[in-house]
Design a protein around this motif. Sequence first.
Motif, short mmCIF file in Angstrom:
data_model
loop_
_atom_site.label_atom_id
_atom_site.label_comp_id
_atom_site.label_asym_id
_atom_site.label_seq_id
_atom_site.Cartn_x
_atom_site.Cartn_y
_atom_site.Cartn_z
N GLU A 1 0.82 -1.21 0.00
CA GLU A 1 0.00 0.00 0.00
C GLU A 1 0.86 1.27 0.00
O GLU A 1 0.49 2.28 -0.59
CB GLU A 1 -0.95 0.00 1.21
CG GLU A 1 -2.04 -1.05 1.13
CD GLU A 1 -2.89 -0.96 -0.11
OE1 GLU A 1 -3.33 0.15 -0.48
OE2 GLU A 1 -3.12 -2.00 -0.76
N SER A 2 2.00 1.19 0.67
CA SER A 2 2.89 2.37 0.69
C SER A 2 3.42 2.67 -0.71
O SER A 2 3.44 3.82 -1.15
CB SER A 2 4.07 2.13 1.63
OG SER A 2 3.61 1.86 2.92
N LYS B 1 2.04 1.82 -3.48
CA LYS B 1 0.89 2.30 -4.28
C LYS B 1 0.64 3.78 -4.01
O LYS B 1 0.37 4.56 -4.91
CB LYS B 1 -0.33 1.47 -3.90
CG LYS B 1 -1.58 1.74 -4.72
CD LYS B 1 -2.64 0.77 -4.26
CE LYS B 1 -4.01 1.21 -4.64
NZ LYS B 1 -5.04 0.38 -3.99
N GLN B 2 0.75 4.16 -2.74
CA GLN B 2 0.46 5.53 -2.34
C GLN B 2 1.55 6.50 -2.81
O GLN B 2 1.26 7.55 -3.36
CB GLN B 2 0.35 5.59 -0.80
CG GLN B 2 -0.27 6.86 -0.27
CD GLN B 2 -1.73 6.99 -0.68
OE1 GLN B 2 -2.45 6.01 -0.78
NE2 GLN B 2 -2.17 8.22 -0.96
N PHE B 3 2.81 6.10 -2.61
CA PHE B 3 3.91 7.05 -2.88
C PHE B 3 4.35 7.05 -4.34
O PHE B 3 4.87 8.05 -4.83
CB PHE B 3 5.11 6.76 -1.97
CG PHE B 3 4.87 7.13 -0.54
CD1 PHE B 3 4.70 8.48 -0.20
CD2 PHE B 3 4.77 6.18 0.44
CE1 PHE B 3 4.46 8.84 1.13
CE2 PHE B 3 4.52 6.54 1.76
CZ PHE B 3 4.38 7.87 2.10
N SER C 1 2.71 4.86 -7.58
CA SER C 1 1.52 4.86 -8.43
C SER C 1 0.89 3.48 -8.40
O SER C 1 1.57 2.49 -8.12
CB SER C 1 1.93 5.22 -9.86
OG SER C 1 0.89 4.97 -10.75
#
Lengths: 376, 291
Positions: free
Chosen positions: B108-109, B111-113, B115
Amino acid sequence: MKSTILAGALLALATATSVHAQAIKLADVAELSGGGATVGTNWKNGIDLAIEEINAKGGVLGRKLEVTHADSQSNPGVARAQVQKALDAEPYVLLGPGYSGSVKVTAPLAAEAGIAQIMGGEAAELTQAGNKFLFRTSFGQQSSMPKVAKYIHDEMKAKTVAVVWVNNDFGRGGRDVVVKELDRLGSKVVADLSTEAGQADFAADVGKIKAANPDAVFVYLNEEESARILKELKRQGVTAPLMGETTLIGQKVIELAGDAANGARGHVGLTTDAPVDLIKAFREKFSKKYNYVPDHNGLKGYLAVYMVKATTEKMGKVDAKKFADTLHGLTIKAADEPGILMDVTFSDTGDIDRQSFLVEVVEGKQVVKQVLPKVK
Amino acid sequence: MSNLFDLLVAGLATGAIYALVAVGFTLLWQTSQTINFAQGEFVMLPAFLMLAAMHAGAPFWLAIILGILLSMILLGLAFKLLLVDPMMRHGVLPLAIATMALAIGIKESVKQFFSAEASPFPSIVPTGDISILGHAVSLQSIGVLVVAIVAVFGLTALLNRTSLGHQMQAAAQNPTVARIIGVPVERMILLTFLINAFLVALASLLITPIYLAKFSSGEVLGQAAFIAAIVGGFNQVRGAIAGGLLIGVLDNLAAAYVSTQYRAAVPMIFLIAVILFRPQGLMGRAEERTV
């Protein structure tokens, strides 16, 4: 004096009410946030541009267009709730959504309300369920795949074809139509390979394609998988020409696949790179207003509003109940309605037939190589 | 059958990556009884660290070095000190659950930071083919295979032919006795974590140009390597290597000769068969449990 002021106020109120009543209300539900935000934002901007243009020229039958935008958050459940809310306000026509999954769950609501829905989804099944109120702004697979098959047979002169497709509704729908059409035209499918969404390793699939030694390969996967298979095809030295649809030659695929994308060809229904003067003019207007070049979803939104205009003017009155009947079978010529950009015919199922484009990736860029004629 | 050779080469290349990742499972299990369910994400993350370095302006070779060093710090040192050591006190199961949470956190990190979309990644091996026995074999497949084999042989040589390797094995086999004879057990365990981090960074470097850099790419890889480790033998490095190669080849042959639709099922069926008939794995040794 008091009575004069009162009379003036009443007159102003009456005028305002009259103007408001005369406006033609459209409701748009689109992917304005979430995974489809690019799709929805382009679609919305296309709608707003068309409405601005039409209203600046006096509106439709002398009445202005008004639109309300609602956000589906790229979620079919939210889309359904937003469409229900939009229909409660009794719009003239419903615009959107853009995602096929959201269209699938909202189409029954619009049909039940007897309101025409002009949407952006491309899955073949959407217009095959007998819904008489659903209309496309772009090709469904049943329209695009015959063109693809014809190009493979007529232009690529491929007697044998390998078909590789992603095993979901999108891939299966496209595969079924293209295989049927290739068979009808006399091109033999020598490899029919299903792959999985999210698949990482295409070595075995490409090995099978190599073993089949086809004259052409039709690739119908999602964007990332398209990039992976393009790299693997290059890695294993497959030299047969590659043909696909928008998902094979899109800019994201080119970015991911790099050199491996060069030479891939694909059919696209709408592109702002098209060698059509009206589309070039649209691209210029859109870019000037929003400071970016739209993708095909911007064109779809723009066309949706001009479909409303042309159909209403054909009827000669604003009649939501008759709208769908009138649009079925209607041919709109760009010479009569420039906003429609290209001559277009709507079938009895709400599908679209018009020119489309054959694109080839040349040195990492999409180049329109050929304009493909209407199917009928 | 004309493409059997190509399928074998491609399968071995993929299998070599699985082997690199699977070796990490067995190393951590042997030295610290840790099952790292974030091992797939450990392979995904180094590619993004290298991409971040490149975005910051580093050339590819420097990004590789930085990526490997950062991986060893984050996925070796920090993983051991901040997660494994504190959780180990509570037993193997809480630790395993913690690594599952770590997998989600890493995914998730990223994906968040970065793309949710995939990104291209440069290859250290040039594209093109060479002819072997009349077959055009891609340099990339050979490169992946060679680098993975060299890494695994290097590791095996380290374990079996050096004093350091013998100390690591002693620490893994019987930490109490190892301590008595003067082996710095804690340091040996830390070294194992660092080696695992190096191997996953190497796997990431080799496989990302083919699979693309994506936050979710560790899922498939972690699962395949886990199956490979069990099939080969969870307590044997050579078993993990054999399991990795076997699963890679089996997957490719199943896709080619059985069905691409059911290719994912074939390794699972194989896994079930191995568990049923040889629970210690094909090359593993049976461990007795005292009650």
